[in-house]
Structure formats: structure tokens, C-alpha cells
Design an enzyme around this catalytic site. Structure first.
Site, PDB file in Angstrom:
ATOM      1  N   ARG A  42       0.876  -1.178   0.000  1.00 49.60           N
ATOM      2  CA  ARG A  42       0.000   0.000   0.000  1.00 49.60           C
ATOM      3  C   ARG A  42       0.912   1.226   0.000  1.00 49.60           C
ATOM      4  O   ARG A  42       1.062   1.911   1.008  1.00 49.60           O
ATOM      5  CB  ARG A  42      -0.937   0.002   1.201  1.00 49.60           C
ATOM      6  N   ASN A  78       6.252  -6.232   4.445  1.00 52.63           N
ATOM      7  CA  ASN A  78       5.779  -7.603   4.663  1.00 52.63           C
ATOM      8  C   ASN A  78       5.432  -8.330   3.377  1.00 52.63           C
ATOM      9  O   ASN A  78       4.929  -9.443   3.431  1.00 52.63           O
ATOM     10  CB  ASN A  78       4.550  -7.576   5.581  1.00 52.63           C
ATOM     11  N   ARG A 135     -10.780 -13.673  15.980  1.00 51.50           N
ATOM     12  CA  ARG A 135     -10.267 -13.122  17.233  1.00 51.50           C
ATOM     13  C   ARG A 135     -10.913 -13.806  18.443  1.00 51.50           C
ATOM     14  O   ARG A 135     -10.276 -13.959  19.493  1.00 51.50           O
ATOM     15  CB  ARG A 135     -10.476 -11.608  17.259  1.00 51.50           C
ATOM     16  N   ASP A 164      -0.020   1.318  12.613  1.00 48.29           N
ATOM     17  CA  ASP A 164      -0.448   0.816  11.311  1.00 48.29           C
ATOM     18  C   ASP A 164      -0.135   1.841  10.234  1.00 48.29           C
ATOM     19  O   ASP A 164      -0.017   3.040  10.504  1.00 48.29           O
ATOM     20  CB  ASP A 164      -1.947   0.519  11.314  1.00 48.29           C
ATOM     21  N   ASP A 165      -0.057   1.352   8.995  1.00 49.01           N
ATOM     22  CA  ASP A 165       0.262   2.271   7.905  1.00 49.01           C
ATOM     23  C   ASP A 165      -0.921   3.153   7.521  1.00 49.01           C
ATOM     24  O   ASP A 165      -0.751   4.085   6.724  1.00 49.01           O
ATOM     25  CB  ASP A 165       0.749   1.492   6.674  1.00 49.01           C
ATOM     26  N   ASP A 166      -2.100   2.877   8.058  1.00 48.76           N
ATOM     27  CA  ASP A 166      -3.253   3.731   7.767  1.00 48.76           C
ATOM     28  C   ASP A 166      -3.748   4.476   8.998  1.00 48.76           C
ATOM     29  O   ASP A 166      -4.824   5.070   8.970  1.00 48.76           O
ATOM     30  CB  ASP A 166      -4.399   2.911   7.173  1.00 48.76           C
ATOM     31  N   ASP A 168      -1.898  -8.453  17.921  1.00 49.49           N
ATOM     32  CA  ASP A 168      -2.054  -7.438  18.961  1.00 49.49           C
ATOM     33  C   ASP A 168      -2.630  -8.050  20.237  1.00 49.49           C
ATOM     34  O   ASP A 168      -2.232  -7.683  21.348  1.00 49.49           O
ATOM     35  CB  ASP A 168      -2.938  -6.297  18.459  1.00 49.49           C
TER      36      ASP A 168
END
EC number: 2.4.1.223
Length: 921
Positions: free
Chosen positions: A674, A699, A878, A746-748, A835
Site C-alpha cells: 500500500r 511484509n 479473534r 499501522d500504515d493507515d 495485537d
């Protein structure tokens, strides 16, 4: 007649000469007439017209002149000339204004020139002052170095004696049992800076190797190959290790023959100093091979010791090697809750030989035994325990006769009954497990007792040891009172009352600590061997080897794209974020006390943290030492508790809080193909104070675009290549991370600078906890009897997602190298839950909940692509992760909290019904 004559002339009448003369004459007349006419028209007619007009004007009135000369103002009265006049007047006015402005600018230029000259003079003066200050600073630094050299002189390294210089004339102790470190260990071969090199003999090269149990030998060789301290160079070794057991069933080696083989070892050097002889027992009954063998100055590590043989502070009582070649299955280990089980306590065993016959046999081969034989308490123990069972006050199970043939055991020792699987099934139903020590007081520890202790800890039954004379494994270092009850045999009548007096919280704490000790020191061959080495290394005060860091394979990339400034990032209100570092990034201060282990450190390590986890989990190379649990692989110190450095208001804000006045943090950002979203997130970090470095974990197997231009944000951006696509890569301890503080993001994620700085301040006050923004909590599903993951808004939380959170680098080591591999495998299987796994780990270690800090506005990036968390399957996975992690840990380590840290500078408007959820600082 004329026409006829003319015609005749044109047609060439009679006589050609006459015709020619007539034509010439006619042409001259015409030219002359035309010339005269033109002269009259061009000359005389204008003169006449001018005269006429002049006469006409003079005859009229002056005000009615039409063609005569006029004044300038009179001309403007003509209608078609009025516009031109107005233009002329406006142009004149503009010219006057421009001239005035020009004069004004000239005066300003003159003034500015004067100021420039003044500034040049001030710059020269400032340069002179700066030069003088540099000279003063240089002189001060020189004086400081001289002062430090006087107070702290540089010392040379300790002298290390190599084998060819070794002094073989060390005086031996008068009695072999009197061997201690000060008189039987050569410290000169193990300087503090040596790194504790260990040489391990290859047992296959000696005759002794053919007698060893193949499983024990294979497990020992596997763990030796993976140990960080093992070296192949025997000349520089500090310690020499030899495996002497366990022996195979039919193999019998006489003591004299074994002693001869030990003395023939290449580096034995007459007395075997700095040697360790390890005898690992795989069965409940193991031959005490070294009992009548003269081991000289060599240490002995085994599971069975007689008092005449055991040298306190020198020899090591180790746990049995139950799992020789297999790892324990965490899924088969019962949960630690409910606290109370079916039976209050259980015991199964059978004593084959009596105490009297045992003492007689012992006297036959041990002449040093002194004193009268003690009273035999076994009969009193049997009667008391049967009375408790018959009273029906509590459900207990005691059996003093085995249903099948009991396992072989030493004299006066209670033999084990049944197979291991049957014993574990009974212990899974037991709250406490009784362990009756041998009736022979000279038997310090036996393999049977160690096996009972191992099995009880494995399934969560709290051990109750009857007999205080027993030497539990690693008792010199481990605080067994936190995981087991050691009761003297004369108090057997009070055991029932003692067990009933323990509260559920204390019982659960002991069970957790027992599980921790079992996992860390007893469960595998690696843990046993590492523990033996760590015990010896601690005794001689050599620091642990650093934990290995993950080598970062950098992806080459181009940078230089000027990062823009987001107006939302710059709007910080009245909050002073701190200075943008103008100097190169600096690493966290190193922990300078690695070589100074004191009694204070040892005591503090046991009492600093609440709950059973007073010592942090071991490193993969070093499982022991409460005194060294605070050491990090990077050499930095882990200070679990923060604390303000004084000051308030501006002073406190400038110092960021905490006990380290100067500190930075590293941003770790995980991304997967991204590029646009990633670059936008990186640009938002431009100008962020106290930022040391940005580590982008790439990644994806597909490398970034070659023409991609990365932003210049004022700090280095390291793009790290990973071996596979795994969310566990987020928590790898990359060697490029040089700070203790890590901001995982996070990248966002869309965080403001003031939010990040506020979270950093809070983390510095709670360095042992996760401090972040998005909070979540877990809940118990009563209909399905399972745990659920919940992301709905609530005053209560138990997790802080690492998509935007600070944590200590120490937890990256624990997550990658210490946390059970089954959890990391689950994360890779679902590509989810990393996480949650980190929250489980930190809560398990610290027994504290995370800290949520309130963001000033939205957490997510507006306009970014949809995240995976919007998928319904994300939440189902989760749910499964939480229940699986609970099985691995044996209990639910997450803790609820309603504490939330909110900055009053954000001026957040809170609903009236939600104010009770918040705490303000």
C-alpha cells in the site's frame, strides 16, 4: 469636311510628312494645357480660399470663431476631445504618485541598507562570541575529561590464564566435601568480560558414551548445539561440561572405572576444576553413579544426592529430564481455573523398605554418617492422612499401596504408582499434591521426589512437601515459597488446617508461579541445560549474554521527496510538543551496571513486581537469575516503574516526565503493498519531536517500486525486508531499533503530533505497560462457555491494540523468542491476533492492565482503503484466538480497567453519562 480631313489624316491621307507634323503639334498643345491647369489649381486656389476664410473670421465676433486660432481650454469644450483630456489628467496624476512612491522607496532602501550594515556588524560580533563560547566549551570538556580520568581511571582487563599458563599447584581442600567456589573454582579463567565460554565434551569420543541412554544423549546434544555459550575452542573455555548419565538399563559401570575415565579427560588437569558433571535422570529411579566416585574439584549436577555427597553452593540439584525429545503439549495441560478442584489433596505411593534397614545399608557403605537416627515419622503421616480422609470434611485421596507393581525407588523413598498418564489424570483433579520426602534424612533429594514435583507443577497442582530437609531443584536461586508449601514432618497434623486457610487468590498466585517455574526451568532439555549454566554463571557473577537481535535486511530506496505539512498536524493549540531534534538521532542510554550485581538488585528483583511474577521470564539462553531479569539483550536497562523527574508545568513538560531526561522513540510501521497510503502516513511524521527513526517492515515478497520516491521527514527511514508475510514481524527485535520506546503504528493510522507526544509522556511514566489509543475488552460468553472479543465502546477495557501503541523493546524479545511458539503459529494461521497476543504477554508478565490514552480526534485515516477489521470473519477469528491463548497460558491473564488518561489540553467535550469513565491528568 473637318471630320473627313481628320479621317484622312488618321488613315494616311496624301503625304506622310504632313501627317507626322500635325500629330506632334497636337501633342504639345495638350501637355501645355494640362500643366497650366494643374498649376492654377494647386497654387492659386488654396491662396484664394485662405484669404477668404481669414476675411470671414475677422468679420464675425470673437466668440464665434470657427477656424481661427484658439486657447488651450477652449479646445476641450469640443465634445469629441473631452475624453482625451480626462485621460491626460489621470495619467498626470498617476505620474505624480509614482514619483512620490519612488522617492519613498529610495528612502526605505537607504534605511534598509543601514540596517544591513548593522546586521553584518552584529553577525560578526555573534561569530566572535560563538567562537569564544566554543573555546570555553572545549576547555570545559577537556577539564571534565581530566577530572573524570582522575576520579575514574581506566582499568586494564583482568589477566586471563590460559591452559599453557595454568597453575596446577592449587592447594586442594582438606576434605572433598569442603569444596566451595573460593577454593575449588579457578576464577582467573572466567573474567567478567570473557562472555562465559563453555566447552562440552563429545561423549561419543569416550568409552562412557556407549553406556549413556540414547534419548538423553540425543536431547543433550541437540540443546548444546543451540546454546549461545558453547564454544569449540577448549583453550579459551571457562567451563567444561561432561554428560555422565543417565545410563542404559542393563549397563553397569563400576565407580573405579568411571573415575578412571573422568581423570583421563583431556582438560581434567589432575583435579577437574572448572568441570561440571551432569547426570540427567529420565526415570523415577536413577543410579547414583557418582556417589563413591572422587570427582575432585568438579561440580556435580544431578537429581539424587546424599548429604555426604552434596556440597551446598557448589553442586546443583536439577530436575529430571521427563520430556527428553518432545516438547510439552500445552493443549493437554489443564487450565488454572477453577481454583478449587475435586480433591483438596492427593497422594499415591508405596514405601518398599523400612527406615531401619535403609540406615543399616547406608552405614555399610557410608562411614561418615554421624548422629543418632531420627524418629520415623512415616507411620504418623499415614495415620494422620487416613484420618483426614475418613473424616469426610474434605474430599481427599490418599493411597499408600499401589494397585500394580510400584516403580523402583531408593530405600525409604515412597515409590511412584502406576504410569505417568494415570498419575497426571489424578493430579488434574487435585488442588494440592502431597510429596513425602524419604525417611532417610541423609538423602537430600531423590529422582522420585523430583519427578513428583515436576508432575505437580506441570498440571497445576500446588506441591506440598512434607520434610524441610529436602533440597529442591535450584533452591539457592528460586523462591520456592511462592509456588509450593514446605512443611516439616512433625507438623503433619496441621497440614489440613494450613491448606484450608489459603485464600483463592493466594492459591491461584501459587499455581501461576508454579506453572511459570515449570515452563522456565524444568519443561525441556534446553531449559534444564540453560538453567545449569545460568546458575553457575550467576554464582561467579558474569553477566548474561545479550539476546540476539533480528538482523535487518534493508531494502534500498530513494529519498528526498519534500514532505508536506498537514495543517491538522501543525495545529497543536497551546501544547508545546518539544523541540525538533537538530542533532543526529541518539540511542537510549546503556545500562551501565551489567557488571555490578549487588544484593540490593537480588532483593529488589523478588519484591519489585506484584503477584507471582517477581522475576521476568528467561531469555532463551538464560532462564534463571532474578538479579539479571532486568537485563535486556540490547544492553539497555528495563526499568519497569517510571516516576517523575521533578518539576511541574513547563519544566515537567520539557523533561517529558520519567527518570530519563533525554529520550527518543522509534516508529515501527508494518505495511503490505500500500505504497500511497504508506507514504502519506510517513509524511505525517514530518517534524515530529523526539523521533529517532522510522522502521518500515515491508511484509510483501514484492519489493517496492523502483521509481518510488520516499519522503524526507528529517529522520532516517529504514525499509526492512522480511522472509515471509507474517504479522509476527511487527514485533521482531530489529537491530536497527536503538531506543527502548517503540511506537507500533499501522500504515493507515492517522494520529496527530500532539496525540503521539502525549502518549509518549504517559508511557514514560509506565514503562512496563502498553500505552496506546484504541481500547478493546474481552467478555465471558455464558451460553457458550467461552471468551469473546469485543470492540464496542465501553468504560471498561482490557486490551490496547498495537496499531497505535507504545511498548518497551524488551517485550519484542519476549514475544519473538520466549512466548510459546504455538501462539505465533496461531497468528500466522489466521493472519490476525498479533495485537491480542502482545496484550496477553504483557499482562501475563506484569499482572497489570494496559493504559489507554485519549486521541484528540479520529484514529483512522479518512479516505484510506477499507481495513481487514471490517470483515465479519475478522471478529470470529479473534474469538478463537482469545480462547486458544487462554488454553496455552492456562488462565486468562488480561485484566480489566476503567482507567483512561486524557489530556485537559485537548479540551474534549464529554457527555455527562460518560464522565465517570475518565481520569484526567
Amino acid at each position: 469636311a473637318l471630320m473627313t480631313g481628320y479621317t484622312m489624316l488618321r488613315n494616311g491621307g496624301p503625304g506622310n510628312g504632313g501627317q507626322t507634323c500635325m500629330l506632334r503639334w497636337s501633342s504639345r498643345i495638350r501637355l501645355t494645357w494640362l500643366s497650366f491647369t494643374l498649376f492654377v489649381i494647386l497654387v492659386f486656389f488654396p491662396l484664394i480660399a485662405h484669404y477668404y476664410l481669414t476675411t470671414l473670421d475677422e468679420a464675425d465676433e470673437a466668440g464665434k470663431r470657427i477656424f481661427g486660432p484658439r486657447a488651450g481650454n477652449e479646445l476641450c469644450e469640443v465634445k469629441h476631445v473631452l475624453d482625451l483630456c480626462r485621460i491626460r489628467e489621470s495619467v498626470s496624476e498617476e505620474l505624480l504618485q509614482l514619483e512620490a512612491k519612488r522617492q519613498e522607496l529610495n528612502s526605505e532602501i537607504a534605511k534598509l541598507n543601514l540596517k544591513i550594515e548593522a546586521c553584518k556588524k552584529s553577525i560578526e560580533n555573534a561569530k566572535q562570541d560563538l567562537l569564544q563560547l566554543k573555546n570555553v566549551i572545549s576547555q570545559t570538556e577537556h577539564s571534565y575529561k581530566e577530572l573524570m580520568a582522575q576520579n575514574q581511571p581506566k582499568l586494564s582487563l583482568p589477566i586471563r590464564l590460559l591452559p599453557e599458563k595454568d597453575d596446577a599447584g592449587l592447594p586442594p581442600p582438606k576434605v572433598i566435601r569442603g569444596c566451595r567456589l573460593h577454593n575449588c573454582f579457578d576464577y582467573s579463567r572466567c573474567p567478567l568480560t570473557s562472555g562465559f565460554p563453555v566447552y562440552v565434551y563429545d561423549s561419543d569420543q569416550f568409552a562412557l558414551g556407549s553406556y549413556l541412554d540414547p534419548l538423553v544423549k540425543q536431547a543433550f546434544q541437540a540443546t548444546v548445539r543451540a546454546n549461545v555459550y558453547v564454544t569449540e575452542n577448549a583453550d579459551i573455555a571457562c567451563l567444561y561440561v561432561m554428560l555422565v548419565g543417565e545410563m542404559q538399563e542393563p549397563a553397569v559401570l563400576r565407580p573405579a572405572e568411571l573415575e578412571k575415565q573422568l581423570y583421563s579427560l583431556p582438560h581434567w588437569r589432575t583435579d577437574g576444576h572448572n568441570h561440571v558433571l551432569i547426570n540427567l535422570s529420565r526415570k523415577s529411579y536413577t543410579q547414583n553413579l557418582l556417589y563413591n566416585v572422587s570427582t575432585g574439584r568438579a561440580m556435580v549436577a544431578q537429581s539424587t544426592f546424599y548429604a555426604a555427597q552434596y556440597r551446598p553452593g557448589f553442586d546443583l540439584a536439577v530436575s529430571p529430564l521427563v520430556h527428553a525429545m518432545s516438547e510439552p503439549n500445552f493443549m493437554e495441560i489443564p487450565a488454572q481455573v477453577p481454583v478449587k478442584r475435586k480433591y483438596l489433596f492427593t497422594f499415591q505411593g508405596e514405601k518398599i523398605e523400612s527406615l531401619r534397614s535403609s540406615l543399616q545399608e547406608a552405614r555399610s557403605f557410608e562411614e561418615e554418617m554421624e548422629g543418632d537416627p531420627p524418629a520415623d515419622y512415616d507411620d504418623r503421616i499415614i495415620a494422620t492422612l487416613k484420618a483426614v480422609q475418613d473424616s469426610k470434611l474434605d474430599q481427599v485421596l490418599v493411597e499408600f499401596t499401589c494397585k500394580n507393581q510400584p516403580k523402583p525407588s531408593l530405600p525409604t523413598e515412597w515409590a511412584l504408582c502406576g504410569e505417568r498418564e494415570d498419575r497426571l489424570e489424578l493430579l488434574k483433579l487435585s488442588t494440592f499434591a502431597l510429596i513425602i520426602t524419604p525417611g532417610d534424612p541423609h538423602l537430600v533429594i531423590s529422582s522420585g521426589c523430583a519427578t513428583r514435583l515436576f508432575e505437580a507443577l506441570e498440571v497445576g497442582a500446588v506441591p506440598v512437601v512434607l520434610g524441610e530437609q529436602v533440597q529442591l531443584p535450584y533452591q539457592d536461586t528460586l523462591q520456592w515459597s511462592e509456588a509450593a508449601l514446605v512443611v516439616p514432618k512433625p507438623r503433619v497434623t496441621e497440614v489440613h488446617f494450613l491448606l484450608r486457610s489459603l485464600s483463592d487468590s493466594d492459591l491461584l498466585a501459587m499455581r501461576r508461579q508454579g506453572r511459570f517455574l515449570w515452563e522456565t526451568y524444568f519443561s525441556t532439555a534446553d531449559s534444564i541445560f540453560n538453567t545449569v549454566l545460568a546458575m553457575i554463571r550467576t554464582r561467579i557473577q558474569i553477566p548474561a549474554a545479550p539476546i540476539r537481535e533480528e538482523a535487518a535486511a534493508e531494502i534500498p530506496h530513494r529519498s528526498g521527496k519534500a514532505a508536506g505539512t498537514d495543517p491538522n498536524m501543525a495545529d497543536n493549540g497551546d501544547l508545546d510538543l518539544g523541540p525538533v531534534e537538530t542533532e543526529p538521532p541518539y540511542a537510549s542510554p546503556k545500562y551501565l551496571r551489567n557488571f555490578t550485581l549487588t544484593v540490593t538488585d537480588f532483593h529488589r528483583s523478588w519484591n519489585s513486581a506484584p503477584g507471582p511474577f517477581h522475576l521476568f521470564p528467561h531469555t532463551p539462553f538464560d532462564p534463571v537469575l532474578p538479579s539479571e531479569a532486568k537485563f535486556l539483550g540490547s544492553g539497555t536497562g528495563f526499568r519497569p516503574i517510571g516516576g517523575g523527574a521533578g518539576g511541574s508545568g513547563k519544566e515537567f513538560q520539557a523533561a517529558l516526565g520519567g527518570n530519563v531526561p533525554r529520550e527518543q522513540f522509534t516508529v515501527v510501521m508494518l505495511t503490505y503493498e500500500r505504497e500511497e497510503v504508506l507514504l502519506n502516513s510517513l509524511e505525517r511524521l514530518n517534524g515530529l519531536p523526539y523521533l529517532n527513526k522510522v522502521v518500515v517492515v515491508w511484509n510483501s515478497p514484492k519489493l517496492p517500486s523502483e521509481d518510488l520516491l520516499w519522503p524526507d521527514i528529517g529522520v532516517p527511514i529504514m525499509v526492512v525486508r522480511t522472509e515471509k508475510n507474517s504479522l509476527n514481524n511487527r514485533f521482531l527485535p530489529w537491530n536497527e531499533i536503538e531506543t527502548e520506546a517503540i511506537l507500533s503504528i499501522d500504515d493507515d493510522a492517522h494520529l496527530r503530533h500532539d496525540e503521539i507526544m502525549f502518549g509518549f509522556r504517559v508511557w514514560r511514566e509506565a514503562r512496563d505497560r502498553i500505552v496506546g489509543f484504541p481500547g478493546r475488552y474481552h467478555a465471558w460468553d455464558v451460553p457458550h462457555q467461552s471468551w469473546l472479543y469485543n470492540s464496542n465502546y465501553s468504560c471498561e477495557l482490557s486490551m490496547v491494540l498495537t496499531g497505535a501503541a507504545f511498548f518497551h523493546k524488551y517485550y519484542a524479545y519476549l514475544y519473538s523468542y520466549v512466548m510459546p511458539q504455538a501462539i505465533r503459529d496461531m497468528v500466522d494461521e489466521y493472519i490476525n491476533c498479533e495485537d491480542i497476543a502482545m496484550n496477553f504477554l504483557v499482562s501475563h508478565i506484569t499482572r497489570k492492565p494496559p493504559i489507554k490514552v485519549t486521541s484528540r480526534w479520529t484514529f483512522r485515516c479518512p479516505g484510506c482503503p477499507q481495513a481487514l477489521s471490517h470483515d465479519d470473519s475478522h471478529f470470529h477469528e479473534r474469538h478463537k484466538c482469545i480462547n486458544f491463548f487462554v488454553k496455552v497460558y492456562g488462565y486468562m491473564p488480561l485484566l480489566y480497567t476503567q482507567f483512561r488518561v486524557d489530556s485537559v489540553l485537548f479540551k474534549t467535550r464529554l457527555p455527562h453519562d460518560k464522565t465517570k469513565c475518565f481520569k484526567f491528568i
